[in-house]
Every structure is written in structure tokens, then in C-alpha cells.
Enzyme design. Structure first.
Site, PDB file in Angstrom:
ATOM      1  N   CYS A   1      14.692  87.123  45.306  1.00 16.28           N
ATOM      2  CA  CYS A   1      14.935  88.388  46.011  1.00 16.28           C
ATOM      3  C   CYS A   1      15.170  89.518  45.009  1.00 16.28           C
ATOM      4  CB  CYS A   1      16.160  88.229  46.912  1.00 16.28           C
ATOM      5  SG  CYS A   1      16.643  89.728  47.782  1.00 16.28           S
TER       6      CYS A   1
ATOM      7  N   SER B   1      17.406  91.761  44.975  1.00 16.04           N
ATOM      8  CA  SER B   1      18.797  92.038  44.608  1.00 16.04           C
ATOM      9  C   SER B   1      19.194  91.288  43.334  1.00 16.04           C
ATOM     10  CB  SER B   1      19.744  91.670  45.752  1.00 16.04           C
ATOM     11  OG  SER B   1      19.408  92.424  46.890  1.00 16.04           O
TER      12      SER B   1
ATOM     13  N   HIS C   1      17.753  93.312  40.575  1.00 17.50           N
ATOM     14  CA  HIS C   1      18.580  94.490  40.308  1.00 17.50           C
ATOM     15  C   HIS C   1      19.739  94.147  39.375  1.00 17.50           C
ATOM     16  CE1 HIS C   1      16.397  97.070  42.849  1.00 17.50           C
ATOM     17  NE2 HIS C   1      16.933  96.750  44.004  1.00 17.50           N
TER      18      HIS C   1
ATOM     19  N   HIS D   1      21.141  84.447  45.661  1.00 21.85           N
ATOM     20  CA  HIS D   1      22.028  84.691  46.806  1.00 21.85           C
ATOM     21  C   HIS D   1      21.361  84.320  48.123  1.00 21.85           C
ATOM     22  CE1 HIS D   1      19.515  88.201  46.460  1.00 21.85           C
ATOM     23  NE2 HIS D   1      19.703  88.383  47.746  1.00 21.85           N
TER      24      HIS D   1
ATOM     25  N   CYS E   1      18.790  85.611  53.538  1.00 20.97           N
ATOM     26  CA  CYS E   1      18.829  87.013  53.102  1.00 20.97           C
ATOM     27  C   CYS E   1      17.703  87.827  53.728  1.00 20.97           C
ATOM     28  CB  CYS E   1      18.813  87.159  51.576  1.00 20.97           C
ATOM     29  SG  CYS E   1      18.909  88.901  51.080  1.00 20.97           S
TER      30      CYS E   1
HETATM   31 ZN    ZN Z   1      18.420  89.294  49.007  1.00 21.40          ZN
END
Ligand code: ZN
Ligand code: ZN
Length: 367
Positions: free
Chosen positions: A39, A41, A44, A60, A167
Site C-alpha cells: 500500500c 501508506s 509514504h 499495515h 486497508c
Molecule cells: Zn493502506
């Protein structure tokens, strides 16, 4: 010892190494991870756009099988299939009591400290403490979570597909159904056709939106968007998106604009794309210091609304099973989301492909 992908420093590749994983303490659960979603995130965090306490086992989004439970755990037992929750709610704070667990204050603490509720970590390598990421750390063969970080699921859904519900699917579909409450006949524009954006598109299709206009810079991702229910697609690199959206909506603008990217320029475009009393829904994660500015006077005259959506305003114990039921009923696409599967040793390649826009979603699958 279980293998895990560890981030030691931002802008550096992940290190895949054996880590020591302690047994779950009271109120905790040890999970053998089946699959972890790749993902943005996590990316990031690797780029330093989102803060995290390093070194950390990232990941996550995930699913797995419960291997052991600590004292006092009652909601799951060894052998249960679970989806991992990246905002494990405490169940007792102001927001949890009001059935808004995605806003739980305690969940944010785990996110930023990288340690579980007793203030310590269950991961270490050569005696050095390694942190948890969002209380999940799914890029590991074994991980320990608080009991509130796992949701028991039906066993007849392929467990690696269920990972995505943790997610991308929840965040996207939830933003449509729970946060914005899009109605049949509404017109929706979606910026970004990655893992979350595609799920905003399919959420809008599910509730019967009339027009679903997907915007991306890559034509291969717009093709994914059509597969997930987009009625129109716009390549933002080639077209004037605001004008095109107006044209497709009788000159009015869309009822909703969803940003799945987390980019201030796109939020400005989104605000320009919606009709009076329409809503801009901020879903994508920007750099943690990004700021949005807009002219207030026309904003007031237009009664436009700006909403934000974290984790699809989810109640994971209600929404995860519901989403899996929809998948089993043929009404939610999960198979089509998974463009590629990787092993944990290929995790850096998985993030390269994500960044290059080559995939809808990919997963790291554990044996
Ligand atoms: Zn995510
Ligand atoms: Zn709470």
C-alpha cells in the site's frame, strides 16, 4: 526465526531479515501472516512523508491465522482466520463509545510510538528493539497485535484476498458508503485509480451512482477503473479535468469528488469539480505537513462541503465481515485487485512496481 521486512532509514531499501518475535502478552494475539497488501501508506513512510518510529517492521494491510493468544483474549482462538486492523480501537474512549472506532485516540498512540499498549515492542533483532507499524506490521511471517487489532472472518474466503479488505477495500468502499453516503443516481469523480481509488469506484458502482468519472495520469490504471465500474475516464495529463467533469454533469459539477491521491493540487481540482452543496472527500494521505488554501467567499456562497475519511469511517467488526459477504455473493471485486504476488524477499521490487503505477494492488504472500 520469522522473516520480516524492516525499515531502518527513510529513502533506503527495506532489509529482509530474521527477527525475534515474543509470545503475546495479556490481551494480545500472535498471528501467522498469510498475505500483506503493498500500500502507498507504507511507501509514504519509506519516503519520510509520514512519520514513524524507526527501525520498524512495516506493513499495515494483512490477513492471517491466529497461532496463540495471551491471557484474557476471548474474541479469537488459535486457528481462526483474521483480518488485521491498522487502527486497533480501545473500545472505551469518547469516539469508541459513539461507534466511531476509526477515530479512537488510543489507536493513534500505537501508530506513532510503534509500541503496543504496555509501551514495549514484541520484535527485536540481535537485541535491538524493532517497532510495530500501526500496530500491524504485516510484512512479517509472524506478528503480535492487540486483541482489538484482529477481526475474525469466515474461512471459506481465500485468506490472501481477505488481506485487501484490511486497508484498500475498507478505505475506498467505506469512504463512499460510510463517510459520504453516496446515493443511487449521484455523480461521482474519483482522483487516482490505485488500490484505494479503484475501491472508491467499485463502492460508487455498488450503490448505483449514475456517473463514475475516474481520473488518473496513467492509461493502464484508467483501464482498471473501467473494470471496477467507472463509466467515464479522464487522463489528467492530457485533458482539462474540471471542464470535462462539468461537461459530463450538465454544467453543474459532480455531487462528490473523492481524492485517493493525497495531493493538494488535486484537492483544489476536486473542489472545482463539484456542484453547489456537493462534497469533496479527502481520502488519500498527503505529506504530513501539506496545507490546503482556498478562497472562502465563493465557498460560502456555494455551500460546498469538505469531508475527510479515515479508514472508510470503519467499524471493522461490522464492515469487514460485510465486505467479505459481498465478495462471496459476487458483488465485490477482490480477485481483480491483485495484479501480482510477491514473496517477502521481493518486497522492494513490489514497492518499485507500486511506485511505477504498474499494478492495481499487489500482495506479499507467505508460504
Ligand atoms: Zn493502506
Ligand atoms: Zn477508543
Amino acid at each position: 526465526m520469522p522473516k520480516a521486512a524492516i525499515l531502518y532509514e527513510v529513502h533506503k531499501p527495506l532489509e529482509v531479515a530474521d527477527v525475534a518475535v515474543q509470545n503475546p502478552k495479556a490481551g494480545e494475539v500472535l498471528v501467522r501472516v498469510a498475505a500483506a497488501g503493498v500500500c502507498h501508506s507504507d511507501l509514504h513512510v519509506m519516503h519520510g512523508d509520514l512519520p514513524a518510529n524507526l527501525p520498524v517492521v512495516i506493513g499495515h494491510e494483512g490477513s492471517g491465522v491466529v497461532e496463540a493468544v495471551g491471557e484474557g483474549v476471548t474474541s479469537v482462538a488459535p486457528g481462526d482466520h483474521v483480518i488485521l486492523v491498522w487502527r486497533a480501537p480501545c473500545g472505551e474512549c469518547f469516539y469508541c463509545r459513539r461507534k466511531l472506532p476509526a477515530l479512537c485516540d488510543e489507536a493513534s498512540k500505537i501508530r506513532f510510538t510503534g509500541r503496543l499498549n504496555d509501551g514495549t515492542s514484541r520484535f527485536s533483532r540481535d537485541g535491538q528493539e524493532i517497532k510495530h507499524f500501526s500496530g500491524v506490521s504485516s510484512f512479517a511471517e509472524r506478528t503480535v497485535l492487540p486483541e482489538q487489532g484482529v477481526v475474525k472472518i469466515r474461512k471459506d474466503v481465500p485468506i490472501e484476498k481477505a488481506a485487501l479488505v484490511g486497508c484498500a477495500v475498507m478505505t475506498g468502499v467505506g469512504a463512499v458508503i460510510n463517510t459520504a453516503k453516496v446515493q443511487a443516481g449521484d455523480r461521482v469523480v474519483v482522483f487516482g485509480a490505485g488500490g484505494v481509488g479503484l475501491n472508491i469506484v467499485q463502492g460508487a458502482a455498488m450503490v448505483g451512482a449514475e456517473k463514475i468519472i475516474a481520473v488518473d495520469l496513467l492509461d493502464n490504471k484508467l483501464a482498471y477503473a473501467r473494470q471496477f465500474g467507472a463509466t467515464h475516464t479522464l487522463n489528467g495529463a492530457k485533458e482539462n479535468v474540471v471542464e470535462a467533469v462539468k461537461e459530463l454533469t450538465d454544467g453543474l459539477g459532480a455531487d462528490y469528488a473523492f481524492d485517493a491521491i493525497g495531493n493538494v493540487k488535486i484537492l483544489e481540482q476536486g473542489l472545482a469539480c463539484i456542484r453547489k452543496a456537493g462534497a469533496l472527500v479527502c481520502v488519500g494521505m498527503p505529506n504530513h505537513q501539506a496545507q490546503l488554501a482556498f478562497t472562502v467567499f465563493p465557498f460560502i456562497l456555494s455551500e460546498k462541503r469538505i469531508l475527510s475519511s479515515i479508514y472508510g469511517s470503519a467499524d471493522p467488526w461490522v464492515d469487514f465481515p460485510k465486505l467479505l459477504n459481498l465478495y462471496a455473493a459476487g458483488k465485490l471485486k477482490l480477485d481483480e485487485l491483485i495484479s501480482r504476488e510477491y514473496t517477502i524477499d521481493q518486497v522492494n521490487e513490489a514497492f518499485r512496481a507500486l511506485e511505477a503505477g504498474e499494478v492495481a494492488r499487489s500482495i506479499v504472500r507467505f508460504a
